[in-house]
Write an enzyme that holds these catalytic residues in place. Structure first.
Site, short mmCIF file in Angstrom:
data_model
loop_
_atom_site.label_atom_id
_atom_site.label_comp_id
_atom_site.label_asym_id
_atom_site.label_seq_id
_atom_site.Cartn_x
_atom_site.Cartn_y
_atom_site.Cartn_z
N GLY A 1 0.76 -1.20 -0.03
CA GLY A 1 0.00 -0.22 0.06
C GLY A 1 0.84 1.34 -0.25
O GLY A 1 1.85 1.27 0.83
N CYS B 1 -7.10 14.16 0.25
CA CYS B 1 -7.92 15.33 0.68
C CYS B 1 -8.02 16.47 -0.27
O CYS B 1 -8.75 17.34 -0.39
CB CYS B 1 -7.50 15.68 2.15
SG CYS B 1 -7.51 14.40 3.22
N GLY C 1 -3.44 2.51 9.17
CA GLY C 1 -4.07 3.31 8.26
C GLY C 1 -5.88 2.98 8.42
O GLY C 1 -6.39 2.42 9.31
#
Length: 442
Positions: A7, A42, A277
C-alpha cells in the site's frame, strides 16, 4: 532486515520514509496498485474546484524520488497472496506473478469506496473518488455535464458538491440521515452548514436514500425511496469506505468488528506483520473501545509508531478523537470528540452549550460570526466540540483536542490563559465563553 509494505497511501509511504530516517540500511519495498504515490486524496476536491491548478500539483514525490532514498516503490502492482508461515508475498506486475520474501510485513491496504447495493451503479457516469485517477475521470466527465448528484453528505460529499458547483453544474447532494455531516456534528450545527450550502447553490435533500439508478448506457435518473426521482448527468458515490481486509485474513490476522486488530505498537496478531491506516481499528480515547479513524492524519501518526516498533524502539500509538476540519467557499467547519447523540447512544449523559461569538474584537473590521458548541459529561469533563466560522476554526479545534486528551473539565479550561489581540480574537476567547456558559449548568 527486509521490510515489505503493501500500500502506497499516506500510511504506507510514510512508514517507508520514517523507517529510512531511523535506519539507513533496512531494505524497504513498497508495492502499490496506484500509479502515483505521496499525494493527498484530501486535495482532490480542491483540484476539481480550481483552487489547485492540476492534479500534478498535489503529487509531492515520485517513485524515482524514493529510489534516491534507497526505497523501492513498485507501482501498478496487485498483491494476491500472503504466506505468513513462509514469510512471502505473491504479486502481479505487468501480467507476471512474482514472489517476494520479507522479515517484516506492513499492511497499509487502506479501503475501497463502499458501493450501495442498488441497481444501476454500473452505468457510465457513476463515480467514487478515492485516488487521483478517479478525480481525473470525474473532471473529464463533468466537462460535458449540466447536473450532478452526490449521495452522502459527509466531508468528501460536501467538498465534491461545492467543487462541482464551481464548475458551473447544477448540484444536488442527498443524505439518508436527517442532517449533513452526521458523524461529526449535531443537527443544530449541521443546519448552519446546510444553510450555507444552499446559499452557495447546492440543493440538499435529507432523509432521502437513493434506491436505484437508470439510464441508457449512462446514468440519467436517480430514484428515491419515496418514489420521487431526479434527472442527472453524473452521480458521485460519497458513501464511505470499506476497509480492505483480504490479505490480512489470508495471513491469519485477527479482524474485529470493522477492521484489523492491532495493539498500541501497530502489531497484528501474527508475528512480524504490522498494519495501519484505513484497514485497522484504533482505540477510542473517551470510551477505550475500538473504533475506526479514516483520517490521513491518523495514518501518518501511526506510521511513526510503526516504524519505531519495527526497529525495536519504544513507541505507542495514542487513542484517537477523530478531530476534523474542512473548508468550503468562505466557511470553515470542524469538530472533535463526541456529538450529543453519540454520547447518549453510549450511555453518557451530555451537558451541552452552544454560543455565538466573533472571530475578532467586536470593534475590529471584518469580525466574523463564530458558532461554538461544547459537550461535557455529567462531571464537566469535555468530550466534544463543534465550531463553524469563516476563519480561525482549525486552531481552536486543535486546542479542544488537547483539552479532551488531557481530560480537562469545562472549569479547568475556563481558567486557561489565551493570547489576545483585536485582529485575531475577542478579549475573552470564544472557547472560553463557551466553557464558561456550560460551567453554569453544573
Amino acid at each position: 532486515m527486509k521490510v515489505v509494505i503493501v500500500g502506497g497511501g499516506a500510511g504506507g509511504i510514510s512508514t517507508a520514509s520514517n523507517l529510512r530516517k531511523i535506519d539507513k540500511n533496512i531494505e524497504i519495498t513498497v508495492l502499490t496498485r496506484d500509479v502515483n504515490v505521496a499525494y493527498s486524496p484530501c486535495a482532490i476536491p480542491y483540484v476539481l474546484a480550481g483552487k489547485i491548478d492540476s492534479f500534478d500539483d498535489i503529487i509531492m514525490r515520485t517513485p524515482d524520488d524514493y529510489k534516491e532514498k534507497n526505497i523501492d516503490v513498485i507501482t501498478e502492482t496487485e498483491v494476491t497472496e500472503v504466506d505468513s508461515d513462509k514469510k512471502t508475498i505473491s504479486y502481479i506486475k505487468d501480467g507476471s506473478v512474482k514472489k517476494m520474501s520479507y522479515d517484516k510485513l506492513v499492511l497499509a491496504t487502506g479501503g475501497n469506496p463502499f458501493v450501495p447495493p442498488m441497481d444501476g451503479v454500473e452505468l457510465d457516469g457513476v463515480f467514487s473518488i478515492r485516488n487521483i485517477a478517479d478525480g481525473v475521470k470525474v473532471q473529464e466527465w463533468a466537462k460535458n455535464c449540466k447536473s450532478a448528484l452526490i449521495t452522502g453528505a459527509g466531508l468528501i460529499g460536501i467538498e465534491i458538491a461545492y467543487a462541482l458547483v464551481q464548475l458551473g453544474l447544477d448540484v444536488t447532494i442527498t443524505e439518508m440521515l436527517p442532517q449533513v455531516v452526521p458523524r461529526s456534528f449535531d443537527k443544530d450545527m449541521a443546519d448552519i452548514l446546510k444553510e450555507y450550502l444552499e446559499k452557495e447553490g447546492i440543493k440538499v435533500l435529507l432523509g432521502q436514500p437513493i434506491t436505484s439508478l437508470e439510464g441508457d448506457g449512462k446514468v440519467e435518473t436517480a430514484y428515491f425511496g419515496d418514489g420521487t426521482s431526479i434527472e442527472t448527468d453524473m452521480i458521485i458515490l460519497a458513501t464511505g469506505v470499506k476497509p480492505e481486509l483480504d490479505l490480512a485474513k489470508m495471513a491469519g490476522c485477527d479482524v474485529g468488528r470493522w477492521a484489523i486488530v492491532v495493539n498500541e505498537k501497530m502489531e497484528t496478531s501474527v508475528p512480524d506483520i504490522y498494519a495501519l491506516g484505513d484497514c485497522v481499528e484504533s482505540k477510542d480515547l473517551i470510551l477505550g473501545s475500538n473504533t475506526i479513524s479514516h483520517l490521513g492524519t491518523t495514518a501518518v501518526r501511526q506510521s511513526k509508531t510503526l516504524a519505531r516498533s519495527i526497529v525495536g524502539r519504544k513507541s505507542n500509538f495514542n487513542p484517537v478523537l477523530n478531530a476534523m476540519v474542512s473548508k468550503i467557499g468562505n466557511l470553515e467547519f470542524g469538530a472533535v470528540g463526541y456529538t450529543t447523540s453519540f454520547a447518549q447512544q453510549n450511555n453518557i449523559k451530555p451537558v451541552v452549550q452552544k454560543v455565538e461569538a466573533l472571530t475578532r474584537a467586536r470593534y475590529y473590521p471584518n469580525a466574523k460570526p463564530m458558532d461554538i458548541k461544547v459537550i461535557c459529561d455529567s462531571n464537566g469533563v469535555i468530550i466534544g466540540c463543534q465550531i463553524i466560522a469563516e476563519e480561525r476554526v482549525a486552531e481552536r479545534i486543535d486546542t479542544m483536542t488537547l483539552a479532551i486528551t488531557e481530560g480537562l473539565t469545562c472549569f479547568d479550561l475556563s481558567n486557561v490563559e489565551f493570547a489576545y489581540a483585536p485582529p485575531v480574537s475577542m478579549v475573552t476567547d470564544p472557547l472560553i465563553l463557551a466553557v464558561e456558559e456550560v460551567s453554569k449548568k453544573f
